[in-house]
Scaffold this active site. Structure first.
Site, PDB file in Angstrom:
ATOM      1  CE  LYS A  22      -8.394 -37.261  -4.909  1.00  0.00           C
ATOM      2  NZ  LYS A  22      -7.454 -36.233  -4.601  1.00  0.00           N
TER       3      LYS A  22
HETATM    4  C1  LIG Z   1      -4.229 -39.593  -8.611  1.00  0.00           C
HETATM    5  C2  LIG Z   1      -3.651 -39.548  -7.298  1.00  0.00           C
HETATM    6  N1  LIG Z   1      -3.472 -40.674  -6.679  1.00  0.00           N
HETATM    7  C3  LIG Z   1      -3.197 -40.614  -5.265  1.00  0.00           C
HETATM    8  C4  LIG Z   1      -3.576 -39.481  -4.500  1.00  0.00           C
HETATM    9  C5  LIG Z   1      -3.344 -39.710  -3.035  1.00  0.00           C
HETATM   10  O1  LIG Z   1      -4.431 -39.430  -2.209  1.00  0.00           O
HETATM   11  P1  LIG Z   1      -4.496 -39.389  -0.726  1.00  0.00           P
HETATM   12  O2  LIG Z   1      -4.383 -37.696  -0.577  1.00  0.00           O
HETATM   13  O3  LIG Z   1      -5.879 -39.725  -0.264  1.00  0.00           O
HETATM   14  O4  LIG Z   1      -2.995 -39.930  -0.121  1.00  0.00           O
HETATM   15  C6  LIG Z   1      -4.028 -38.390  -5.167  1.00  0.00           C
HETATM   16  C7  LIG Z   1      -4.332 -37.135  -4.249  1.00  0.00           C
HETATM   17  O5  LIG Z   1      -4.789 -36.032  -4.701  1.00  0.00           O
HETATM   18  C8  LIG Z   1      -4.256 -38.519  -6.584  1.00  0.00           C
HETATM   19  O6  LIG Z   1      -4.536 -37.264  -7.122  1.00  0.00           O
END
Ligand SMILES: Cc1ncc(COP(=O)(O)O)c(C=O)c1O
Length: 393
Positions: free
Chosen positions: A191
């Protein structure tokens, strides 16, 4: 041959120093570094409350939980996202109602939200969960107006949106994080800023923040971690159902160092996107991503589309040809309605969301990480152009 991976994190001496400082401090789980990360993140987006959690998935879950979303409730979101967005609704017995995306921004189509609400099929919609796809904020003026008219809450999936901003009526350019009721960010390794794993929830609503603070650590008083230091007490109370979603100080240490570099990291992503746009704009086989006016794009992803009519290879072959030249790519996203789980559990079918499925069939994501050198960037551009040229009909 040069190798350019899809992603490599921008971790340097500042992150190392913060982590070592934490490891030597005698306190490695949730504590002072996490509190500091929350304060600095709140100041960065201009939010009243910021709560650090283990990941964005947990953030989205807690946001729905804090709003009281439960069995039988419906939440409108996009199928063009990572499964976490919709998965968490199932944790609470709620149902994701998918609405197709706009063909230019790949964000949820506000007109589609209106149609879903007007259809009479979805009588239990309680909230909207727009995803700021690739780091380009959704049309929040329209989405907020719909939410107000239908008395719905807004949880922004801002996993891609650290560094994103958008013109908001009456407010000017506003960073994502203070627009909907709750915004959920991700600090996953790829990210815009990372803490290896991690997430943050921002909200202007103190009552929601207080509820999330308690729910994120077993339903205990928020400062339960203080029970181990000299100012604390051994006693804690359980106030509610809770989850184990706290973020450790080791993770927060990385996050603090990254947040201090956020402008530099975002500018580098934007420069890479500009270079790709300029290089590919006139290629008959390639469609560059579209940025709306009034948006500060954070460029978490650079999602390009191929023009199948101009090519004798398909998207997967195009990816293989780039891989053969040492260029790593990815695909964002595989529409959730085409996936087995969403079909079995909620009855979605392939074909339900033609725009998302068309984009999916011909999109690929190029490397866009700040640690990319100018030579890496030039090599990716040269490789994409060469593959497009050699694959033209
Ligand atoms: C659009 C979106 N929402 C939620 C998430 C979940 O993030 P995390 O890996 O921090 O739980 C991601 C992860 O890639 C994502 O791309």
């Amino acid at each position: 041959m040069r190798q350019v991976p899809f992603h490599r994190p921008a971790i340097g001496p500042a992150e190392e120093r913060e982590v070592i400082d934490t490891l030597r401090s005698g306190w490695i789980t949730t504590g002072p570094k996490t509190k500091k990360f929350e304060q600095e993140f709140a100041a960065y987006v201009g939010a009243r409350n910021a709560l650090a959690v283990a990941h964005c998935t947990g953030a989205l879950h807690l946001a729905l939980f804090a709003l009281g979303i439960g069995p039988g409730d419906e939440v409108i979101t996009t199928p063009f996202t990572f499964t976490a967005t919709a998965e968490v609704m199932g944790y609470l017995g709620a149902r994701p109602v998918f609405v197709d995306i706009e063909p230019d921004t790949f964000n949820i189509d506000p007109a589609g939200i209106e149609r879903a609400l007007a259809s009479g099929t979805h009588r239990n919609v309680r909230a909207l969960m727009p995803v700021h796809f690739a780091g380009q904020a959704c049309d929040m003026d329209r989405i907020c107006a719909i939410a107000r008219r239908h008395n719905l809450k807004i949880i922004e999936d801002a996993a891609h949106a650290v560094g994103s901003a958008r013109m908001i009526e009456g407010r000017g350019m506003v960073k994502v994080g203070t627009i909907g009721d709750l915004s959920c960010f991700s600090f996953y390794a790829t990210k815009n800023i990372t803490s290896a794993e991690g997430g943050m929830i921002t909200t202007e609503d103190d009552a929601l923040a207080a509820k999330i603070a308690v729910a994120s650590l077993h339903g205990m008083d928020r400062d339960a971690w203080k029970r181990y230091d000299s100012s604390g007490s051994w006693f804690y109370e359980i106030h509610d159902t809770g989850f184990k979603y706290n973020l450790s100080d080791v993770h927060s240490a990385i996050g603090i160092a990254q947040l201090r570099r956020v402008e530099e990291l975002t500018r580098r992503r934007q420069a890479i996107a500009r270079a790709y746009n300029e290089a590919f704009a006139n290629d008959p086989a390639l469609e560059i991503p579209i940025t709306e006016a009034g948006v500060e794009h954070a460029w978490h992803l650079y999602v390009m589309r191929l023009r199948p009519a101009a090519l004798k290879v398909d998207r997967s072959q195009f990816i293989d040809l780039l891989r053969a030249r040492g260029v790593g790519t990815s695909v964002h996203c595989i529409p959730l309605n085409t996936m087995d789980f969403y079909q079995q559990r909620y009855g979605y079918r392939t074909g339900d969301f033609p725009v998302a499925e068309d984009v999916y069939s011909r999109c690929l994501s190029l490397p866009i990480f700040p640690a990319m050198s100018d030579e890496d960037l030039a090599y990716v551009i040269e490789s994409v152009r060469a593959v497009a040229r050699e694959s033209r009909r």
